[in-house]
Design a protein around this motif. Structure first.
Motif, PDB file in Angstrom:
ATOM      1  N   CYS A 163      45.784 -53.690  -1.870  1.00 17.85           N
ATOM      2  CA  CYS A 163      46.177 -55.083  -2.697  1.00 17.85           C
ATOM      3  C   CYS A 163      47.052 -54.716  -3.870  1.00 17.85           C
ATOM      4  N   CYS A 166      50.373 -53.230  -2.700  1.00 17.22           N
ATOM      5  CA  CYS A 166      51.276 -54.135  -1.947  1.00 17.22           C
ATOM      6  C   CYS A 166      51.691 -55.185  -2.718  1.00 17.22           C
ATOM      7  N   TRP A 167      50.639 -55.770  -3.720  1.00 14.62           N
ATOM      8  CA  TRP A 167      50.882 -56.698  -4.461  1.00 14.62           C
ATOM      9  C   TRP A 167      52.369 -57.127  -4.838  1.00 14.62           C
ATOM     10  N   ARG A 168      52.850 -56.256  -5.627  1.00 15.76           N
ATOM     11  CA  ARG A 168      54.352 -56.165  -6.030  1.00 15.76           C
ATOM     12  C   ARG A 168      55.579 -56.333  -4.965  1.00 15.76           C
ATOM     13  N   ARG A 170      55.195 -58.044  -2.387  1.00 10.63           N
ATOM     14  CA  ARG A 170      54.868 -59.441  -1.443  1.00 10.63           C
ATOM     15  C   ARG A 170      56.003 -60.382  -1.423  1.00 10.63           C
ATOM     16  N   ARG A 178      52.908 -57.962   3.014  1.00 10.59           N
ATOM     17  CA  ARG A 178      52.173 -59.150   3.111  1.00 10.59           C
ATOM     18  C   ARG A 178      51.007 -59.117   3.958  1.00 10.59           C
ATOM     19  N   ILE A 181      47.896 -57.131   2.800  1.00 14.16           N
ATOM     20  CA  ILE A 181      47.307 -57.977   2.078  1.00 14.16           C
ATOM     21  C   ILE A 181      46.354 -58.639   2.562  1.00 14.16           C
TER      22      ILE A 181
END
Length: 252
Positions: A163, A166-168, A170, A178, A181
Protein backbone atom coordinates in the motif's frame (compact mmCIF):
# COMPACT_ATOMS: atom_id res chain seq x y z
CA UNK A 1 3.24 36.86 -39.13
CA UNK A 2 2.02 34.71 -42.04
CA UNK A 3 -0.35 31.79 -41.76
CA UNK A 4 2.46 29.42 -42.82
CA UNK A 5 4.84 30.57 -40.09
CA UNK A 6 2.03 30.30 -37.53
CA UNK A 7 1.43 26.69 -38.51
CA UNK A 8 5.17 25.96 -38.30
CA UNK A 9 5.30 27.47 -34.82
CA UNK A 10 2.27 25.44 -33.69
CA UNK A 11 3.82 22.25 -35.05
CA UNK A 12 7.08 22.94 -33.20
CA UNK A 13 5.23 23.58 -29.92
CA UNK A 14 3.26 20.36 -30.39
CA UNK A 15 6.49 18.42 -30.89
CA UNK A 16 7.99 19.93 -27.73
CA UNK A 17 4.87 19.08 -25.70
CA UNK A 18 4.87 15.53 -27.02
CA UNK A 19 8.47 15.08 -25.93
CA UNK A 20 7.74 16.50 -22.49
CA UNK A 21 4.73 14.24 -22.04
CA UNK A 22 6.65 11.04 -22.72
CA UNK A 23 6.80 9.08 -19.47
CA UNK A 24 10.04 8.18 -17.78
CA UNK A 25 10.32 4.95 -19.78
CA UNK A 26 11.45 6.93 -22.78
CA UNK A 27 14.26 8.55 -20.82
CA UNK A 28 15.44 5.61 -18.71
CA UNK A 29 18.63 3.78 -19.70
CA UNK A 30 17.85 0.75 -21.82
CA UNK A 31 19.97 -1.51 -19.64
CA UNK A 32 17.97 -0.59 -16.54
CA UNK A 33 14.69 -1.32 -18.30
CA UNK A 34 15.94 -4.72 -19.49
CA UNK A 35 17.36 -5.61 -16.08
CA UNK A 36 14.16 -4.63 -14.28
CA UNK A 37 12.07 -6.67 -16.72
CA UNK A 38 14.25 -9.76 -16.29
CA UNK A 39 14.26 -9.48 -12.50
CA UNK A 40 10.48 -9.10 -12.46
CA UNK A 41 9.93 -12.10 -14.74
CA UNK A 42 12.26 -14.25 -12.65
CA UNK A 43 10.41 -13.12 -9.55
CA UNK A 44 7.01 -13.97 -11.04
CA UNK A 45 8.31 -17.41 -12.06
CA UNK A 46 9.65 -17.94 -8.54
CA UNK A 47 6.31 -17.08 -6.94
CA UNK A 48 4.53 -19.49 -9.28
CA UNK A 49 7.04 -22.27 -8.50
CA UNK A 50 6.61 -21.66 -4.77
CA UNK A 51 2.82 -21.75 -5.08
CA UNK A 52 2.98 -25.01 -7.03
CA UNK A 53 5.40 -26.58 -4.54
CA UNK A 54 3.20 -25.79 -1.53
CA UNK A 55 0.14 -26.89 -3.49
CA UNK A 56 1.74 -30.28 -4.15
CA UNK A 57 1.97 -30.86 -0.40
CA UNK A 58 -1.83 -30.94 -0.30
CA UNK A 59 -2.05 -33.92 -2.65
CA UNK A 60 0.93 -36.17 -1.86
CA UNK A 61 1.61 -38.35 1.16
CA UNK A 62 2.28 -37.93 4.01
CA UNK A 63 1.40 -34.23 3.92
CA UNK A 64 -2.03 -34.76 2.37
CA UNK A 65 -3.17 -36.31 5.67
CA UNK A 66 -3.08 -32.89 7.35
CA UNK A 67 -6.48 -31.24 7.58
CA UNK A 68 -6.22 -28.01 5.50
CA UNK A 69 -9.05 -26.46 7.49
CA UNK A 70 -7.53 -26.69 10.96
CA UNK A 71 -3.79 -27.34 10.48
CA UNK A 72 -1.45 -24.50 9.61
CA UNK A 73 0.76 -24.56 6.52
CA UNK A 74 3.87 -24.48 8.70
CA UNK A 75 3.09 -27.97 10.00
CA UNK A 76 4.06 -29.40 6.60
CA UNK A 77 7.63 -28.51 7.58
CA UNK A 78 7.58 -31.21 10.29
CA UNK A 79 6.82 -34.11 7.94
CA UNK A 80 9.20 -36.27 5.93
CA UNK A 81 8.52 -34.26 2.78
CA UNK A 82 8.71 -30.98 4.67
CA UNK A 83 11.77 -29.99 2.64
CA UNK A 84 9.35 -29.11 -0.16
CA UNK A 85 7.73 -26.55 2.12
CA UNK A 86 11.10 -25.17 3.24
CA UNK A 87 12.41 -24.69 -0.27
CA UNK A 88 9.08 -23.37 -1.49
CA UNK A 89 9.07 -20.63 1.16
CA UNK A 90 12.74 -19.77 0.53
CA UNK A 91 12.05 -19.51 -3.20
CA UNK A 92 9.09 -17.22 -2.43
CA UNK A 93 11.36 -14.99 -0.32
CA UNK A 94 13.99 -14.80 -3.08
CA UNK A 95 11.34 -14.19 -5.75
CA UNK A 96 9.82 -11.37 -3.69
CA UNK A 97 13.27 -9.82 -3.26
CA UNK A 98 13.80 -9.98 -7.04
CA UNK A 99 10.51 -8.19 -7.68
CA UNK A 100 11.36 -5.53 -5.12
CA UNK A 101 14.79 -5.16 -6.72
CA UNK A 102 13.14 -4.73 -10.12
CA UNK A 103 10.95 -1.95 -8.75
CA UNK A 104 13.97 -0.20 -7.26
CA UNK A 105 15.95 -0.52 -10.50
CA UNK A 106 12.98 0.84 -12.44
CA UNK A 107 12.79 3.73 -9.92
CA UNK A 108 9.19 2.88 -9.08
CA UNK A 109 10.08 2.97 -5.38
CA UNK A 110 13.20 4.25 -3.56
CA UNK A 111 15.25 1.61 -1.81
CA UNK A 112 15.33 3.77 1.31
CA UNK A 113 11.60 4.04 1.83
CA UNK A 114 9.06 2.55 4.21
CA UNK A 115 7.45 0.64 1.35
CA UNK A 116 10.73 -1.05 0.43
CA UNK A 117 11.60 -1.74 4.06
CA UNK A 118 8.24 -3.38 4.79
CA UNK A 119 8.46 -5.53 1.64
CA UNK A 120 12.00 -6.53 2.58
CA UNK A 121 10.71 -7.43 6.04
CA UNK A 122 8.23 -9.78 4.35
CA UNK A 123 11.17 -11.55 2.68
CA UNK A 124 13.11 -11.79 5.95
CA UNK A 125 10.04 -13.02 7.81
CA UNK A 126 9.57 -15.86 5.32
CA UNK A 127 13.14 -17.04 5.87
CA UNK A 128 12.69 -16.67 9.62
CA UNK A 129 9.68 -18.98 9.82
CA UNK A 130 11.69 -21.66 7.98
CA UNK A 131 14.75 -21.30 10.21
CA UNK A 132 12.61 -21.54 13.35
CA UNK A 133 10.06 -24.34 12.78
CA UNK A 134 7.06 -24.81 15.03
CA UNK A 135 6.05 -27.93 16.93
CA UNK A 136 2.69 -29.67 16.50
CA UNK A 137 -0.23 -28.15 18.35
CA UNK A 138 0.27 -25.48 21.00
CA UNK A 139 3.99 -24.74 20.97
CA UNK A 140 5.30 -22.91 24.06
CA UNK A 141 8.97 -23.37 23.16
CA UNK A 142 11.27 -20.45 22.37
CA UNK A 143 11.65 -21.65 18.77
CA UNK A 144 7.88 -21.93 18.45
CA UNK A 145 7.35 -18.40 19.71
CA UNK A 146 10.04 -17.09 17.38
CA UNK A 147 8.39 -18.95 14.49
CA UNK A 148 5.01 -17.40 15.30
CA UNK A 149 6.62 -13.95 15.55
CA UNK A 150 8.25 -14.25 12.13
CA UNK A 151 4.98 -15.53 10.69
CA UNK A 152 3.13 -12.47 11.97
CA UNK A 153 5.88 -10.16 10.70
CA UNK A 154 5.75 -11.69 7.22
CA UNK A 155 1.96 -11.69 6.99
CA UNK A 156 1.34 -8.09 8.07
CA UNK A 157 4.40 -6.39 6.53
CA UNK A 158 3.64 -7.15 2.86
CA UNK A 159 0.15 -5.55 2.73
CA UNK A 160 1.49 -2.44 4.45
CA UNK A 161 4.54 -2.25 2.20
CA UNK A 162 2.47 -2.73 -0.95
CA UNK A 163 0.00 0.00 0.00
CA UNK A 164 2.86 2.39 0.77
CA UNK A 165 4.48 1.66 -2.59
CA UNK A 166 1.32 1.78 -4.71
CA UNK A 167 -0.74 4.50 -3.06
CA UNK A 168 0.72 7.40 -5.06
CA UNK A 169 0.31 5.43 -8.31
CA UNK A 170 -3.44 4.75 -7.88
CA UNK A 171 -4.42 6.81 -10.94
CA UNK A 172 -7.31 5.91 -13.25
CA UNK A 173 -4.76 4.38 -15.64
CA UNK A 174 -2.77 2.67 -12.88
CA UNK A 175 -4.43 -0.72 -13.20
CA UNK A 176 -1.64 -2.76 -11.63
CA UNK A 177 -1.02 -0.64 -8.51
CA UNK A 178 -4.77 -0.38 -7.88
CA UNK A 179 -5.08 -4.15 -8.14
CA UNK A 180 -2.15 -4.61 -5.76
CA UNK A 181 -3.79 -2.28 -3.22
CA UNK A 182 -7.09 -4.17 -3.42
CA UNK A 183 -5.35 -7.50 -2.89
CA UNK A 184 -3.34 -6.05 -0.01
CA UNK A 185 -6.53 -4.85 1.66
CA UNK A 186 -7.99 -8.33 1.18
CA UNK A 187 -4.86 -9.81 2.77
CA UNK A 188 -5.24 -7.38 5.64
CA UNK A 189 -8.79 -8.64 6.14
CA UNK A 190 -7.60 -12.26 6.25
CA UNK A 191 -4.88 -11.26 8.72
CA UNK A 192 -7.49 -9.60 10.95
CA UNK A 193 -9.60 -12.77 10.90
CA UNK A 194 -6.53 -14.86 11.74
CA UNK A 195 -5.74 -12.58 14.67
CA UNK A 196 -9.29 -12.79 16.01
CA UNK A 197 -9.21 -16.59 15.71
CA UNK A 198 -5.96 -16.74 17.66
CA UNK A 199 -7.27 -14.52 20.46
CA UNK A 200 -10.60 -16.35 20.71
CA UNK A 201 -8.89 -19.73 20.87
CA UNK A 202 -6.52 -18.50 23.58
CA UNK A 203 -8.91 -16.68 25.95
CA UNK A 204 -12.34 -18.20 25.31
CA UNK A 205 -13.78 -21.72 25.00
CA UNK A 206 -14.60 -21.00 21.34
CA UNK A 207 -12.64 -23.40 19.11
CA UNK A 208 -11.88 -20.82 16.44
CA UNK A 209 -8.66 -22.67 15.62
CA UNK A 210 -10.71 -25.25 13.71
CA UNK A 211 -10.71 -22.91 10.69
CA UNK A 212 -7.26 -21.37 11.16
CA UNK A 213 -5.76 -23.49 8.38
CA UNK A 214 -8.30 -22.28 5.84
CA UNK A 215 -7.77 -18.63 6.74
CA UNK A 216 -3.98 -18.95 6.72
CA UNK A 217 -4.04 -20.57 3.28
CA UNK A 218 -6.33 -17.85 1.93
CA UNK A 219 -4.00 -15.21 3.37
CA UNK A 220 -0.93 -16.88 1.87
CA UNK A 221 -2.48 -17.20 -1.58
CA UNK A 222 -3.61 -13.58 -1.51
CA UNK A 223 -0.13 -12.34 -0.62
CA UNK A 224 1.43 -14.50 -3.33
CA UNK A 225 -1.02 -12.88 -5.76
CA UNK A 226 0.12 -9.46 -4.51
CA UNK A 227 3.71 -10.27 -5.47
CA UNK A 228 2.66 -11.52 -8.90
CA UNK A 229 0.71 -8.30 -9.55
CA UNK A 230 3.69 -6.19 -8.46
CA UNK A 231 5.89 -8.18 -10.84
CA UNK A 232 3.45 -7.73 -13.71
CA UNK A 233 3.36 -4.01 -12.96
CA UNK A 234 7.13 -3.84 -13.41
CA UNK A 235 6.94 -5.83 -16.65
CA UNK A 236 4.24 -3.50 -17.98
CA UNK A 237 6.22 -0.46 -16.82
CA UNK A 238 9.32 -1.79 -18.59
CA UNK A 239 7.86 -2.22 -22.05
CA UNK A 240 9.84 -0.69 -24.88
CA UNK A 241 9.07 3.03 -25.05
CA UNK A 242 7.12 4.21 -28.04
CA UNK A 243 9.04 6.18 -30.61
CA UNK A 244 7.59 9.48 -31.65
CA UNK A 245 6.34 9.58 -35.17
CA UNK A 246 7.76 12.36 -37.28
CA UNK A 247 5.62 15.44 -37.15
CA UNK A 248 3.35 15.69 -40.16
CA UNK A 249 4.15 18.33 -42.70
CA UNK A 250 1.50 20.97 -42.16
CA UNK A 251 3.09 23.60 -44.30
CA UNK A 252 1.82 22.28 -47.58
Amino acid sequence: MTAESTRDREARIADELAIDLLDDEAHAPGGDILLARRLAMLGIAGVMISTAAIGVLHVVEPSRSLDPLSRTISEYELLSNGWIFDWGVVVLALASALILGAMVVREMVPLRSWGSMMTLLWCIGLVGLVVFPKHPGLDPSVAGRVHWTWTLIAFFSLPIGTCLICWRHRTPTGRWPRSAIRLSMMAGGWFAVLTVQTVLSAVTPIQAWRAVGLVERALSLTEMAVMVVLGLWVVHHSESPAVLDPAPDVSG
